[in-house]
Motif scaffolding. Structure first.
Motif, PDB file in Angstrom:
ATOM      1  N   GLY A  16       0.711  -1.279  -0.030  1.00 37.89           N
ATOM      2  CA  GLY A  16       0.014   0.090  -0.081  1.00 37.89           C
ATOM      3  C   GLY A  16       0.864   1.299   0.203  1.00 37.89           C
ATOM      4  O   GLY A  16       2.304   1.176   0.027  1.00 37.89           O
ATOM      5  N   PRO A  17       0.220   2.373  -0.241  1.00 37.92           N
ATOM      6  CA  PRO A  17       0.618   3.628  -0.093  1.00 37.92           C
ATOM      7  C   PRO A  17       1.514   4.085   1.038  1.00 37.92           C
ATOM      8  O   PRO A  17       1.351   3.436   2.312  1.00 37.92           O
ATOM      9  CB  PRO A  17      -0.439   4.568  -0.363  1.00 37.92           C
TER      10      PRO A  17
ATOM     11  N   THR B  18      -4.796   5.306  -6.277  1.00 37.25           N
ATOM     12  CA  THR B  18      -4.247   3.829  -5.801  1.00 37.25           C
ATOM     13  C   THR B  18      -5.227   2.676  -6.317  1.00 37.25           C
ATOM     14  O   THR B  18      -6.394   2.760  -6.446  1.00 37.25           O
ATOM     15  CB  THR B  18      -4.244   3.838  -4.122  1.00 37.25           C
TER      16      THR B  18
ATOM     17  N   GLY C  42      -4.970   0.968  -0.666  1.00 35.83           N
ATOM     18  CA  GLY C  42      -5.251   2.463  -0.100  1.00 35.83           C
ATOM     19  C   GLY C  42      -6.436   2.609   0.656  1.00 35.83           C
ATOM     20  O   GLY C  42      -6.643   3.711   1.545  1.00 35.83           O
TER      21      GLY C  42
ATOM     22  N   ALA D 266      -5.147   3.558   4.170  1.00 37.75           N
ATOM     23  CA  ALA D 266      -3.855   4.023   4.092  1.00 37.75           C
ATOM     24  C   ALA D 266      -4.219   5.732   4.481  1.00 37.75           C
ATOM     25  O   ALA D 266      -3.878   6.613   3.848  1.00 37.75           O
ATOM     26  CB  ALA D 266      -3.165   4.064   2.635  1.00 37.75           C
TER      27      ALA D 266
ATOM     28  N   ILE E 270      -2.739   9.156   2.887  1.00 29.04           N
ATOM     29  CA  ILE E 270      -3.595  10.028   2.048  1.00 29.04           C
ATOM     30  C   ILE E 270      -3.858  11.341   2.391  1.00 29.04           C
ATOM     31  O   ILE E 270      -3.864  12.679   1.811  1.00 29.04           O
ATOM     32  CB  ILE E 270      -4.994   9.235   2.095  1.00 29.04           C
TER      33      ILE E 270
ATOM     34  N   THR F 231      -6.367  12.748  -4.494  1.00 22.69           N
ATOM     35  CA  THR F 231      -6.333  11.189  -4.476  1.00 22.69           C
ATOM     36  C   THR F 231      -7.696  10.492  -4.759  1.00 22.69           C
ATOM     37  O   THR F 231      -8.483  10.941  -4.404  1.00 22.69           O
ATOM     38  CB  THR F 231      -5.657  10.467  -2.866  1.00 22.69           C
TER      39      THR F 231
ATOM     40  N   ILE G 269      -9.047   6.625  -4.482  1.00 20.28           N
ATOM     41  CA  ILE G 269      -8.585   4.800  -4.211  1.00 20.28           C
ATOM     42  C   ILE G 269      -9.847   4.258  -4.771  1.00 20.28           C
ATOM     43  O   ILE G 269     -11.025   4.521  -4.939  1.00 20.28           O
ATOM     44  CB  ILE G 269      -8.947   5.077  -2.769  1.00 20.28           C
TER      45      ILE G 269
END
Length: 456
Positions: A127-128, A146, A150, A153, A157, A167, A169
């Motif tokens: 993941g991020p 993502t 995400g 995350a 974020i 962002t 997701i």
């Protein structure tokens, strides 16, 4: 004659309706044995056509039934209009690679500036993360999407938002009752969704996202104004199919349609990477889902397990024959190496599992185990003992684990509960599988707690 199997499991036979089978066989002109199978699967006669010949156009939902779909489409359109650079941040497994390839091929066909980032399993983790996001922001990305990650995350974020980076997701892993502060969280398994399409993987959801985006751009006359050809989304179905099969999501309803139609596209050999990988794998017959799951998929996965995580997606998007051949060959070799590593670790894991065979959940750990194959080992042990299994690779003070479950125990929820109790550092998953990281000192606590969760 007993109903026992070679694994000492008891076969339980489905009750069948002989009259229904006979009637179905006469009406449908299908083989009696086949009708018996349909009856065991409880496929009603009126649904047989959709089951045997599922059509995407008849099963595809309105994309906007998914929460935040509208926000996601409007946000990406804003960045397209402003000619901003977009980053696609995909997971390192087959579903992540195929999702990333789908979106990248679409953006590339419209000459939209973008870059791809696939995290390294060992260096970056799942993941991020903030460190990578710092790098992506310095590369002048204004939107990060993502894929297959995400949902949990929160910190990365939030970091993006504080730096004025948007962002989106697109994920299918379970959420908690709080969502990251993204511009859009498109996830059929977020806590406030209906659950009707909870079976989708990220590749299928990415396709639905592009269905919405394509329609939105058409209505804005984007293709006409920019004098560009509207992409044919059906050409991406081979990638959707691969993600769906290899993520082992249920092959029901829309997923069946994705796989059936995707195999047709695959057989046309339009994707150079898949064509080359198929040839190297010596698949000389009409490709089946078994070939995808047990021959093609493991090679694609090998990149994220023990090689360079970006190799898989590069194979799927490149049009350079020489480069594609070199990558396909490398993936083939990496998969052979993976098999050797797996064989050694599996023997050790079985010995450890024997010591815990009276536990409800098996939690196995070792500092010598390669974290790239822990998911495969967990799956093998789970099948052998018919118990939820967690396999952990220890590296100093930090450990990383992969989990596989059985029907009746939701591993995704268990991992979320562990994170809420701060037993693990981070993690995520769905009902049958998950991944996480934790402090080595917490392994024993984790082992006790997951067995307590199971007993409840």
């Amino acid at each position: 004659m007993t109903n026992g199997s070679v694994l000492e499991k008891e076969w339980i036979f489905h009750k069948i309706d002989e009259k229904q089978i006979q009637s179905l066989s006469l009406i449908s002109e299908l083989d009696y044995i086949f009708c018996k199978i349909l009856n065991c699967k409880k496929i009603a006669s009126e649904n047989i056509k959709d089951y045997l010949s599922p059509k995407i156009k008849e099963m595809l939902p309105n994309p906007y039934i998914f929460k935040d779909m509208n926000q996601g489409i409007e946000n990406i359109y804003k960045h397209i209009e402003q000619n901003n650079k977009i980053c696609i941040y995909g997971d390192y497994d087959v579903d992540g690679a195929s999702s990333t390839a789908i979106l990248s091929k679409y953006l590339k066909s419209l000459n939209i500036s973008h870059e791809i980032y696939i995290p390294d399993r060992i260096k970056d983790g799942y993941g991020p993360n903030k460190k990578v996001f710092e790098k992506l922001i310095s590369n002048n990305n204004k939107l990060i999407i993502t894929l297959d990650c995400g949902t949990l995350a929160f910190d990365p974020i939030l970091f993006a938002k504080t730096n004025n980076i948007d962002t989106i997701i697109i994920d299918h892993h379970k959420s908690i009752e709080i969502l990251p502060n993204a511009n859009a969280v498109i996830n059929p398994n977020r806590f406030d969704e209906s659950g009707e399409y909870s079976y989708l993987c990220a590749a299928g959801l990415s396709f639905i996202f592009l269905v919405a985006l394509n329609k939105f751009l058409r209505e804005k006359k984007y293709f006409h104004i920019n004098k560009t050809i509207e992409p044919n989304l059906l050409n991406y179905l081979d990638l959707v199919m691969i993600g769906t099969v290899c993520d082992v999501v249920p092959l029901v309803d829309l997923n069946r349609a994705f796989v059936k139609q995707g195999l047709k596209v695959f057989s046309e050999r339009q994707n150079l990477g898949l064509k080359t990988l198929s040839d190297i794998s010596e698949i000389d017959h009409k490709c089946t889902s078994k070939d995808i799951g047990f021959t093609i998929g493991p090679k694609i996965n090998a990149a994220g397990r023990i090689g360079e995580s970006s190799l898989a997606v590069n194979l799927l998007i490149s049009d350079d024959p020489e480069y594609v051949y070199s990558v396909a060959k490398k993936l083939h070799e990496l998969n052979l190496k993976r098999k050797n590593i797996e064989k050694i670790i599996l023997e050790e894991a079985i010995l450890e599992a024997e010591k815990q065979k009276n536990n409800s959940v098996l939690v196995l750990s070792n500092k010598e185990w390669h974290e790239g194959v822990t998911g495969i080992i967990a799956s093998r042990i789970k099948d052998l003992y018919n118990k939820p299994t967690v396999v952990i690779s220890v590296n100093g003070d930090l450990a990383k684990g992969s989990a596989r479950s059985i029907n009746g125990f939701d591993m995704g929820i268990a991992i979320i509960q562990m994170q809420q109790k701060k037993i693990i550092v981070k993690g995520g998953g769905h009902s049958m599988a998950g991944g996480f990281s934790l402090k080595t000192e917490n392994i024993v606590i984790f082992k006790n707690e997951i067995n307590n969760i199971y007993s409840k």
